[in-house]
Design a protein around this motif. Structure first.
Motif, PDB file in Angstrom:
ATOM      1  N   UNK A 313      -5.551   1.032  -6.921  1.00  0.00           N
ATOM      2  CA  UNK A 313      -6.808   1.461  -7.511  1.00  0.00           C
ATOM      3  C   UNK A 313      -7.881   1.576  -6.439  1.00  0.00           C
ATOM      4  N   UNK A 314      -7.892   0.568  -5.555  1.00  0.00           N
ATOM      5  CA  UNK A 314      -8.847   0.612  -4.450  1.00  0.00           C
ATOM      6  C   UNK A 314      -8.658   1.859  -3.611  1.00  0.00           C
ATOM      7  N   UNK A 315      -7.376   2.156  -3.306  1.00  0.00           N
ATOM      8  CA  UNK A 315      -7.089   3.342  -2.491  1.00  0.00           C
ATOM      9  C   UNK A 315      -7.523   4.600  -3.232  1.00  0.00           C
ATOM     10  N   UNK A 316      -7.259   4.620  -4.540  1.00  0.00           N
ATOM     11  CA  UNK A 316      -7.640   5.804  -5.320  1.00  0.00           C
ATOM     12  C   UNK A 316      -9.156   5.966  -5.342  1.00  0.00           C
ATOM     13  N   UNK A 317      -9.802   4.823  -5.603  1.00  0.00           N
ATOM     14  CA  UNK A 317     -11.265   4.875  -5.645  1.00  0.00           C
ATOM     15  C   UNK A 317     -11.820   5.376  -4.310  1.00  0.00           C
ATOM     16  N   UNK A 318     -11.226   4.820  -3.249  1.00  0.00           N
ATOM     17  CA  UNK A 318     -11.684   5.191  -1.915  1.00  0.00           C
ATOM     18  C   UNK A 318     -11.443   6.683  -1.654  1.00  0.00           C
ATOM     19  N   UNK A 319     -10.252   7.153  -2.034  1.00  0.00           N
ATOM     20  CA  UNK A 319      -9.975   8.570  -1.768  1.00  0.00           C
ATOM     21  C   UNK A 319     -10.866   9.458  -2.631  1.00  0.00           C
ATOM     22  N   UNK A 320     -11.199   8.952  -3.831  1.00  0.00           N
ATOM     23  CA  UNK A 320     -12.161   9.689  -4.670  1.00  0.00           C
ATOM     24  C   UNK A 320     -13.493   9.821  -3.966  1.00  0.00           C
ATOM     25  N   UNK A 321     -13.923   8.675  -3.421  1.00  0.00           N
ATOM     26  CA  UNK A 321     -15.222   8.687  -2.731  1.00  0.00           C
ATOM     27  C   UNK A 321     -15.174   9.644  -1.549  1.00  0.00           C
ATOM     28  N   UNK A 322     -14.057   9.561  -0.811  1.00  0.00           N
ATOM     29  CA  UNK A 322     -13.925  10.467   0.334  1.00  0.00           C
ATOM     30  C   UNK A 322     -13.938  11.909  -0.165  1.00  0.00           C
ATOM     31  N   UNK A 323     -13.211  12.104  -1.276  1.00  0.00           N
ATOM     32  CA  UNK A 323     -13.150  13.453  -1.835  1.00  0.00           C
ATOM     33  C   UNK A 323     -14.527  13.981  -2.185  1.00  0.00           C
ATOM     34  N   UNK A 324     -15.387  13.062  -2.614  1.00  0.00           N
ATOM     35  CA  UNK A 324     -16.750  13.488  -2.941  1.00  0.00           C
ATOM     36  C   UNK A 324     -17.668  13.377  -1.733  1.00  0.00           C
ATOM     37  N   UNK A 325     -17.038  13.249  -0.562  1.00  0.00           N
ATOM     38  CA  UNK A 325     -17.764  13.194   0.707  1.00  0.00           C
ATOM     39  C   UNK A 325     -18.721  12.015   0.769  1.00  0.00           C
ATOM     40  N   UNK A 326     -18.392  10.932   0.020  1.00  0.00           N
ATOM     41  CA  UNK A 326     -19.180   9.700   0.187  1.00  0.00           C
ATOM     42  C   UNK A 326     -18.571   8.951   1.368  1.00  0.00           C
ATOM     43  N   UNK A 327     -18.975   9.367   2.538  1.00  0.00           N
ATOM     44  CA  UNK A 327     -18.275   8.888   3.725  1.00  0.00           C
ATOM     45  C   UNK A 327     -18.709   7.498   4.157  1.00  0.00           C
ATOM     46  N   UNK A 328     -19.745   6.974   3.506  1.00  0.00           N
ATOM     47  CA  UNK A 328     -20.153   5.623   3.860  1.00  0.00           C
ATOM     48  C   UNK A 328     -19.309   4.594   3.115  1.00  0.00           C
ATOM     49  N   UNK A 329     -18.464   5.084   2.203  1.00  0.00           N
ATOM     50  CA  UNK A 329     -17.620   4.171   1.441  1.00  0.00           C
ATOM     51  C   UNK A 329     -16.733   3.381   2.383  1.00  0.00           C
ATOM     52  N   UNK A 330     -16.508   2.112   2.023  1.00  0.00           N
ATOM     53  CA  UNK A 330     -15.701   1.283   2.905  1.00  0.00           C
ATOM     54  C   UNK A 330     -14.405   0.908   2.214  1.00  0.00           C
ATOM     55  N   UNK A 331     -13.420   0.572   3.034  1.00  0.00           N
ATOM     56  CA  UNK A 331     -12.108   0.249   2.485  1.00  0.00           C
ATOM     57  C   UNK A 331     -11.406  -0.690   3.444  1.00  0.00           C
ATOM     58  N   UNK A 332     -10.780  -1.721   2.863  1.00  0.00           N
ATOM     59  CA  UNK A 332     -10.070  -2.689   3.705  1.00  0.00           C
ATOM     60  C   UNK A 332      -8.582  -2.507   3.469  1.00  0.00           C
ATOM     61  N   UNK A 333      -7.824  -2.027   4.464  1.00  0.00           N
ATOM     62  CA  UNK A 333      -6.388  -1.875   4.236  1.00  0.00           C
ATOM     63  C   UNK A 333      -5.741  -3.243   4.052  1.00  0.00           C
ATOM     64  N   UNK A 334      -4.596  -3.258   3.347  1.00  0.00           N
ATOM     65  CA  UNK A 334      -3.973  -4.520   2.971  1.00  0.00           C
ATOM     66  C   UNK A 334      -3.336  -5.206   4.171  1.00  0.00           C
ATOM     67  N   UNK A 335      -2.983  -4.442   5.148  1.00  0.00           N
ATOM     68  CA  UNK A 335      -2.341  -5.025   6.316  1.00  0.00           C
ATOM     69  C   UNK A 335      -1.838  -3.911   7.202  1.00  0.00           C
ATOM     70  N   UNK A 336      -1.063  -4.314   8.217  1.00  0.00           N
ATOM     71  CA  UNK A 336      -0.591  -3.305   9.162  1.00  0.00           C
ATOM     72  C   UNK A 336       0.369  -2.324   8.493  1.00  0.00           C
ATOM     73  N   UNK A 337       1.004  -2.772   7.408  1.00  0.00           N
ATOM     74  CA  UNK A 337       1.994  -1.897   6.777  1.00  0.00           C
ATOM     75  C   UNK A 337       1.394  -0.976   5.730  1.00  0.00           C
ATOM     76  N   UNK A 338       0.112  -1.137   5.488  1.00  0.00           N
ATOM     77  CA  UNK A 338      -0.533  -0.311   4.462  1.00  0.00           C
ATOM     78  C   UNK A 338      -0.796   1.092   5.018  1.00  0.00           C
ATOM     79  N   UNK A 339       0.263   1.879   5.023  1.00  0.00           N
ATOM     80  CA  UNK A 339       0.176   3.225   5.603  1.00  0.00           C
ATOM     81  C   UNK A 339      -0.870   4.060   4.878  1.00  0.00           C
TER      82      UNK A 339
END
Lengths: 568, 211
Positions: A313-339
Motif C-alpha cells: 500500500x505504501x508503495x502504491x501510495x508513493x507511486x500514486x504521489x509520484x504519478x501526480x508529480x508530488x515529488x516531495x513525497x517520501x518513501x522508506x524501502x523495506x530493505x535492500x531486497x525491496x526492489x
C-alpha cells in the motif's frame, strides 16, 4: 471429483483416525479379556471336576471297603449271597458282562426302573458263591449336585460308556438321568481315555465350557464332566462388548465434534486469509488485517500479511504521489531486497532531476525571452531617441529660426512639441534611459512623478535602494523590478479606483524587497481582467527566483516581492 | 557690452545647426564653436579660447556629457554649462547639477526659454526647467546621508521598535511588508551583534542611535 473443503476433510480424517484407534484397542482388549476369561473358567471347571472325581473315588472306595469287610449275612437288606448260576442269570438280566475277576462294582443304572444311579457290588465268597449288594447312587448324586462356585448354569455329571447320563441333569431334575444321551465332544474324548477342556454343545445342544475326565473304578467306566453355559460365562463379555461399542460411538461423536471445531479454528483464518489475498489480488488494499484470535502461528501469519499489505500500500501510495508529480513525497524501502521500493525511489529521483531540468530550461527560456524582449525594447528606444528625437528637435529649431508668420510658427512649434513629447513617452515606455543610468530606485521616482501628474493617484514612494552601490544588482534585475512596478501601477490605475499607493523598494545585502499597497477595491485572484498583469508579475518573479505574495480584498491590494541579489 | 561667447556640443549636426541658427539671430551671441563630441570640446578649450557658456548634450558617442561636466568643473571653473537633453527625468537634473551644470533644458525648449536660461546662467544664476526643478529638490532631499552602520530605514524601524509598535503597525507606517520589517530587524541584530529585540534597543541606546 471436487476437492473437499478443508473443514470436511479434516473432520473425516480425524474421526476415522480416532475410531480406528479406539476400535483396534477395543478389539485387542476384548480378545485379551475373552482369553483370560476362558482360561479362568476352564481352570475353575477343571478343579471342580477334579474335586468331584476325588470325592467320588473316595466314596466308592469306602463303600467297597464296607462291602468287603461286612459279614455276608449282615443286617443290610440289599446284601445277599448268590451262587454262580444266579450270578449268570443276574448278569444276563442286567446285560452285564462280568469280567474276570468278577469282584468289583458295576453300573446298574441302565436297568434301574427309575433311571437313577444305581450300583452293584460283587465279591466272590468261594468258588461257587458270591456276595452281592445293590447300592443306590444318591450319595454320588449329592456330591455332583454340590455346586459351589458353579454359577447359575454350572453342573457336574457322569456319563456312561453308552453315552447316557448317570447322574441328574440339574436343568431337568424330574427326569431320569438315563433318559439323556450325551454324545458330546468331551465325552468322546474322555471315553478315548483323554482328559481335557473345551467349548462345545452339551447334551442339551447348548454351548458350554467343559472339563472332562474318565473315571475308572473296579469295572466302573464313567466320564465326569464339569460344565458351565457359555452364555453365562460370557455375559460380562457381552456387557463389555456393549460398553466398548458405546465407547466407540461416543469417541466417534466426540471426534467429529472436536474435529469440526478444530477444523473451524483452522479453516476460519485460512478462509479469512484467502479473502484478504483475493482482495489484494483484485487491487483492493483498503482492508484491515487483524491477527485474530486463532493460534499464535496463524496470528503471526496475519501480522506478516498485514505488513505485506502495508508495504504494498505504501508503495502504491508513493507511486500514486509520484504519478501526480508530488515529488516531495517520501518513501522508506523495506530493505535492500525491496526492489520495488528502490525502483520507485530511483524513479522519483529521475523525475525530480527531469523536473528540475525542465524547470531550469523553462526558467532559462523565459529569462532569455524576457531579456530578449527588453533588449529589443531598448534597441527600439535607442532608435527613437537617437534617430527620431534629434531630427524633431532640429526641425523645431529650424522652424524657430525661419521667417514665418507668428501664428503659423506657433502652430508648427506646438505640433512638433507634441510629437517630441510623444516620442519621449514612447521611448520611456519602451525603456527609460534613467533606469539604465540610475537604477530602479531612482527611475521609479520619475515613474511615480509621471503617474501623479497624469492621474489623481497619490503615490507615496520610499526609495531605500543603495543606488550608489549598484554592484551585485545587474541591469536585468533593475529592469525586472521596474517592469513589475509599472505593471502594479497599471493594474491600480486601470482597475482599482484607488486614491493612494504606497510603494517602497528596499535593498538588502542579499535581496531587494518591493512592497506595494493600494487602497482600491481589490480583486479576486482568479478574475480574468487582472490575469495578464498578474501573470506577467508572477512570471517575472519566478524567472528571477524571487518571492511573491499577493493579498487582495475590498480594502485594497497588497503585493510583496523579493528578488535575490546574486552573489558573484 | 561684450558678446556672450557660446559653444555647442552635440553629436547631431542638424541640431547644432538649428541651434546655431536660432542663436545667431541675436547679435549679442557669439558662436565660438559647434562640436560633435566631448573630446573635440576639450581639444578646442585647450587650443583656443574659452566660451562663456557651453550648451552641452548628455548622450554622445565617446566622451559623454557627465564626463565633460566633471572635466569642466575640475579644469575650467569659469565656463558655465547648460545641459540640453531629451531626458525629462529629474534624476538627470540632479546628477547634472551635482556635476556642475548651471542649467538644464529639454531639447524641445522654446526659443524664449532657451534665451532666458542663457542669460540667467551668464549672470551667474542657475536655471532649470520649471517642470523639473521642483522635483530636483524633492529628489535631493531624499539623498540624505545615511548613518554609518545602520541604514535610514533601519533607524526608523529601531525608533518604532522603541515606541513599542507591532510589526504590522510599522509595516503600515513605512510602506513595507512585515517580511521586510523582519529583515530589517534581523539585519540590525546582525550588525549590532545582539540576540533579540530587547538587547537591540539597549545597545542602540548605548550608541545614541535613538536620540
Amino acid at each position: 471429483m471436487p476437492r473437499p473443503k478443508i473443514r470436511l476433510w479434516m473432520s473425516i480424517w480425524m474421526s476415522l483416525l480416532s475410531v480406528v484407534l479406539v476400535t483396534v484397542l477395543s478389539v485387542f482388549f476384548y480378545r485379551a479379556f475373552q482369553t483370560a476369561l476362558n482360561e479362568r473358567v476352564l481352570l475353575q471347571l477343571t478343579s471342580v471336576k477334579r474335586l468331584k472325581k476325588v470325592q467320588i473315588e473316595a466314596y466308592l472306595n469306602r463303600i467297597w471297603e464296607d462291602f468287603t469287610n461286612e459279614p455276608v449275612d449282615g443286617p443290610n437288606p440289599n446284601s445277599f449271597v448268590i451262587d454262580a448260576d444266579q450270578l449268570d442269570t443276574l448278569g444276563r438280566n442286567a446285560g452285564l458282562a462280568f469280567q474276570s475277576p468278577v469282584a468289583g462294582i458295576y453300573d446298574l443304572t441302565p436297568y434301574s426302573d427309575s433311571g437313577a444311579l444305581s450300583l452293584l457290588l460283587i465279591r466272590p465268597l468261594d468258588s461257587l458263591q458270591y456276595a452281592v449288594r445293590r447300592h443306590p447312587g444318591a450319595a454320588i448324586q449329592r456330591i455332583l449336585l454340590e455346586r459351589t462356585g458353579m454359577g447359575e448354569s454350572g453342573e457336574s455329571y457322569l456319563v456312561g460308556r453308552d453315552y447316557h447320563l448317570r447322574s441328574l441333569s440339574r436343568f431337568f431334575p424330574e427326569q431320569a438321568p438315563y433318559s439323556f444321551r450325551a454324545e458330546t465332544e468331551g465325552v468322546k474324548q474322555a471315553l478315548a481315555g483323554k482328559q481335557g477342556t473345551g467349548i462345545f454343545p452339551d447334551y442339551r445342544g447348548v454351548m458350554v465350557y467343559s472339563s472332562y475326565q474318565p473315571i475308572q473304578f473296579k469295572h466302573l467306566n464313567w466320564v465326569i464332566l464339569s460344565e458351565m453355559d457359555v452364555e453365562e460365562v460370557q455375559a460380562p463379555l457381552l456387557e463389555l462388548k456393549r460398553q466398548l461399542v458405546a465407547i466407540v460411538i461416543f469417541v466417534l461423536l466426540l471426534a467429529i465434534l472436536i474435529s469440526y471445531f478444530m477444523a473451524r479454528a483452522f479453516s476460519k483464518p485460512i478462509l479469512r486469509m484467502r479473502s484478504h489475498l483475493h482482495d489484494m489480488a483484485a487491487g483492493n488494499y483498503d482492508i484491515t488485517i487483524s491477527p485474530g484470535k486463532g493460534p499464535k502461528e496463524l496470528g503471526a501469519l496475519f501480522t506478516a500479511l498485514g505488513d505485506l499489505k502495508a508495504s504494498i500500500k505504501g508503495a502504491i501510495h508513493f507511486s500514486q504521489q509520484i504519478g501526480q508529480m508530488e515529488l516531495s513525497a517520501d518513501f522508506e524501502p523495506l530493505g535492500d531486497n525491496d526492489k520495488l521500493g528502490h525502483s520507485l525511489l530511483k524513479m522519483r529521483e529521475q523525475l525530480i532531476r527531469y523536473h528540475q531540468l525542465q524547470e531550469q530550461n523553462n526558467l532559462a527560456n523565459q529569462k532569455s525571452f524576457l531579456n530578449g524582449q527588453e533588449k529589443e525594447r531598448s534597441r527600439l528606444a535607442k532608435e527613437l531617441h537617437d534617430g527620431l528625437g534629434p531630427l524633431l528637435t532640429s526641425l523645431k529649431l529650424s522652424i524657430q529660426s525661419t521667417d514665418l508668420p507668428a501664428p503659423r510658427k506657433t502652430q508648427l512649434k506646438q505640433l512638433l512639441d507634441e510629437m517630441i513629447v510623444e516620442v519621449r513617452r514612447m521611448t520611456y515606455d519602451l525603456m527609460p534611459q534613467a533606469l539604465l543610468d540610475f537604477g530602479v530606485g531612482k527611475a521609479v521616482v520619475h515613474l511615480t512623478e509621471m503617474v501623479r501628474k497624469s492621474s489623481k493617484l497619490n503615490v507615496h514612494y520610499v526609495n531605500s535602494m543603495k543606488d550608489d552601490d549598484p554592484a551585485g544588482l545587474d541591469t536585468e534585475t533593475h529592469i525586472n523590478l521596474f517592469r513589475i512596478i509599472q505593471e502594479l501601477l497599471n493594474n491600480t490605475l486601470k482597475h482599482a479606483q484607488a486614491e493612494n499607493v504606497r510603494l517602497s523598494l528596499t535593498q538588502f545585502d542579499d535581496k531587494v524587497a518591493l512592497y506595494y499597497q493600494d487602497d482600491g477595491k481589490g480583486f479576486k485572484l482568479d478574475e480574468v481582467q487582472y490575469g495578464y498583469g498578474l501573470k506577467n508579475i508572477k512570471e517575472r518573479v519566478k524567472v528571477f527566483n524571487g518571492y511573491l505574495s499577493i493579498h487582495a480584498d475590498e480594502h485594497g491590494t497588497e503585493v510583496e516581492v523579493e528578488i535575490p541579489i546574486k552573489d558573484e | 557690452m561684450s558678446k556672450i561667447k557660446i559653444a555647442i556640443v552635440d553629436d547631431h549636426q542638424l541640431f547644432r545647426d538649428g541651434l546655431a541658427g536660432l542663436l545667431l539671430k541675436h547679435e549679442y551671441f557669439e558662436l565660438l564653436a559647434s562640436l560633435p563630441d566631448g573630446e573635440s570640446l576639450l581639444q578646442f578649450l585647450e587650443e583656443r579660447e574659452s566660451p562663456d557658456i557651453i550648451l552641452l548634450d548628455l548622450t554622445m558617442p565617446g566622451l559623454g556629457g557627465f564626463e565633460v561636466l566633471k572635466r569642466l568643473k575640475k579644469h575650467y571653473k569659469k565656463i558655465r554649462s547648460i545641459v540640453i537633453s531629451m531626458h525629462e527625468d529629474g534624476n538627470y537634473i540632479v546628477k547634472c547639477a551635482k556635476a556642475g551644470a548651471y542649467g538644464y533644458l529639454l531639447k524641445n525648449a522654446d526659443e524664449d526659454e532657451l534665451l532666458t536660461a542663457i542669460h540667467k546662467v551668464y549672470r551667474g544664476e542657475r536655471y532649470y526647467n520649471d517642470d523639473i526643478s521642483a522635483r530636483m529638490f524633492q529628489n535631493l532631499s531624499l539623498q540624505q546621508s545615511i548613518p554609518e552602520k545602520l541604514t535610514k530605514r533601519e533607524i526608523e524601524v529601531l525608533h518604532h521598535l522603541a515606541e513599542g509598535l507591532t510589526t504590522k503597525e510599522m509595516a503600515e507606517k513605512m510602506f513595507i511588508s512585515t517580511r521586510t520589517i523582519e529583515t530589517h530587524r534581523a539585519n540590525m541584530l546582525k550588525k549590532l551583534d545582539v540576540k533579540n529585540t530587547a538587547e537591540l534597543i539597549k545597545r542602540a541606546t548605548q550608541l545614541h542611535l535613538l536620540s
